[in-house]
Design a protein around this motif. Sequence first.
Motif, mmCIF file in Angstrom:
data_model
loop_
_atom_site.group_PDB
_atom_site.id
_atom_site.type_symbol
_atom_site.label_atom_id
_atom_site.label_comp_id
_atom_site.label_asym_id
_atom_site.label_seq_id
_atom_site.Cartn_x
_atom_site.Cartn_y
_atom_site.Cartn_z
ATOM 1 N N ASP A 91 0.834 -1.208 0.000
ATOM 2 C CA ASP A 91 0.000 0.000 0.000
ATOM 3 C C ASP A 91 0.870 1.260 0.000
ATOM 4 O O ASP A 91 0.556 2.242 -0.682
ATOM 5 C CB ASP A 91 -0.911 -0.017 1.234
ATOM 6 C CG ASP A 91 -1.736 1.250 1.351
ATOM 7 O OD1 ASP A 91 -2.608 1.449 0.489
ATOM 8 O OD2 ASP A 91 -1.488 2.053 2.270
ATOM 9 N N ASP A 95 0.694 4.223 -2.585
ATOM 10 C CA ASP A 95 0.365 5.586 -2.146
ATOM 11 C C ASP A 95 1.553 6.529 -2.207
ATOM 12 O O ASP A 95 1.412 7.715 -1.902
ATOM 13 C CB ASP A 95 -0.183 5.561 -0.706
ATOM 14 C CG ASP A 95 -1.545 4.878 -0.624
ATOM 15 O OD1 ASP A 95 -2.183 4.722 -1.679
ATOM 16 O OD2 ASP A 95 -1.956 4.507 0.482
ATOM 17 N N ARG A 100 5.789 5.544 7.910
ATOM 18 C CA ARG A 100 4.832 4.679 8.601
ATOM 19 C C ARG A 100 5.481 4.241 9.910
ATOM 20 O O ARG A 100 6.663 3.927 9.944
ATOM 21 C CB ARG A 100 4.468 3.467 7.745
ATOM 22 C CG ARG A 100 3.486 2.551 8.445
ATOM 23 C CD ARG A 100 3.011 1.406 7.576
ATOM 24 N NE ARG A 100 2.225 1.755 6.410
ATOM 25 C CZ ARG A 100 0.921 2.035 6.417
ATOM 26 N NH1 ARG A 100 0.253 2.040 7.544
ATOM 27 N NH2 ARG A 100 0.288 2.297 5.290
ATOM 28 N N GLU A 239 -2.735 12.265 -0.461
ATOM 29 C CA GLU A 239 -2.826 11.082 -1.341
ATOM 30 C C GLU A 239 -4.120 11.023 -2.152
ATOM 31 O O GLU A 239 -4.312 10.109 -2.943
ATOM 32 C CB GLU A 239 -2.734 9.811 -0.481
ATOM 33 C CG GLU A 239 -1.365 9.608 0.139
ATOM 34 C CD GLU A 239 -1.363 8.455 1.158
ATOM 35 O OE1 GLU A 239 -2.355 7.708 1.233
ATOM 36 O OE2 GLU A 239 -0.356 8.329 1.874
HETATM 37 MG MG MG Z 1 -1.810 4.148 2.488
#
Ligand code: MG
Length: 330
Positions: A91, A95, A100, A239
């Motif tokens: 992901d 994106d 993270r 995003e």
């Molecule tokens: Mg994401």
Amino acid sequence: MVINVEEDLHQFIDDEIKGYLEVVEEEIFEHIGSDSKLDEIASYLIRVGGKRIRPALLIVAFKAVGGENIDKVVPISAAIEFIHTASLIHDDINDGADMRRGILTTNRQYGHIKALVAGDYLFVKAFEIGGRYPQEVIQMIADACGDLAMGEVIQNENKFHVHMGRDLYEEIIQKKTAALIRGSLRVGAWLGDADEDQLDAIVEYGDLVGQVFQVTDDILDIRGDVGKTGKPVGSDIREGQVTILAIRAMEVLQGEDHDELVRILTSRQHSERDIARAIELIEKAKAVDYAYEYAEDLAEKCVEALHRLPETEYRDRLELAVETILTRAY
Ligand code: MG
Ligand code: FPP
């Protein structure tokens, strides 16, 4: 500096469950050691922590329906954490995310190709474990993965689509977030020999708690603190992810405010000022309060579903889990 993400979420876990999660942790690192560069890349995101919410819920569901021997669910809990991590790594590539869990995303740290392969490698590790389980369990996980993949594709197709509407939003969050949470709970309950009604109740609970989780995640994108979430505020806006807060704000705002919000949400290039202004407009529309109420409604239904389970301390833990997830955004 590594930021350990949302440890408060562990409030629903007591010492017994904490002990089981430590065994899951050992299982995880038995499969992804430090033998190779690939192991290093694949374990990069797992090593910094994460909430391990899926393994925790799986184990509590197992216990809530009377499951006893924890060895039955430890390996599959690790497998689900691998699938979850793989989906996050992929992901973040999709994106173009930079951060993270308070560190650079795997793609930023090692490059897209290596991150892609590391995600695949984690899926392989999950298959290796899952393949030892009964066909029913494999099917439950395959269904969840299918939904996850579909959720990601639908979400991608609808980036910057500000008029996508609530039905589509609900479909996306049910698939991209709730599916694996629901699947984890279902596997736990099935392995704990739940009867059909208990299994249905757990699945309903999982679907709803997964949605509560995503709505609170959407709130944290506006009100959160990077030190707590490990992701910068406004990432969804950058995003092009249209959340329930954005949908609500566009419904409520009128005239110039409405048009300005739409302009920012549909723009491919944002200045810091744009992000701050979009957040201001979302706040002005009281969309955060609205999202809390939306999450609270889901949480209430979630607790109702639990009433179909036997009254045990584990059922109480599942109830506490919803409350903890709900309040993480307060
Ligand atoms: Mg994401
Ligand atoms: C995060 O959404 C999205 C997911 C967790 C789903 C990702 C799924 C895939 C990449 C498909 C993987 C394929 C299989 C077969 C499982 P988000 O971007 O809203 O959340 P974020 O803010 O945490 O990035």
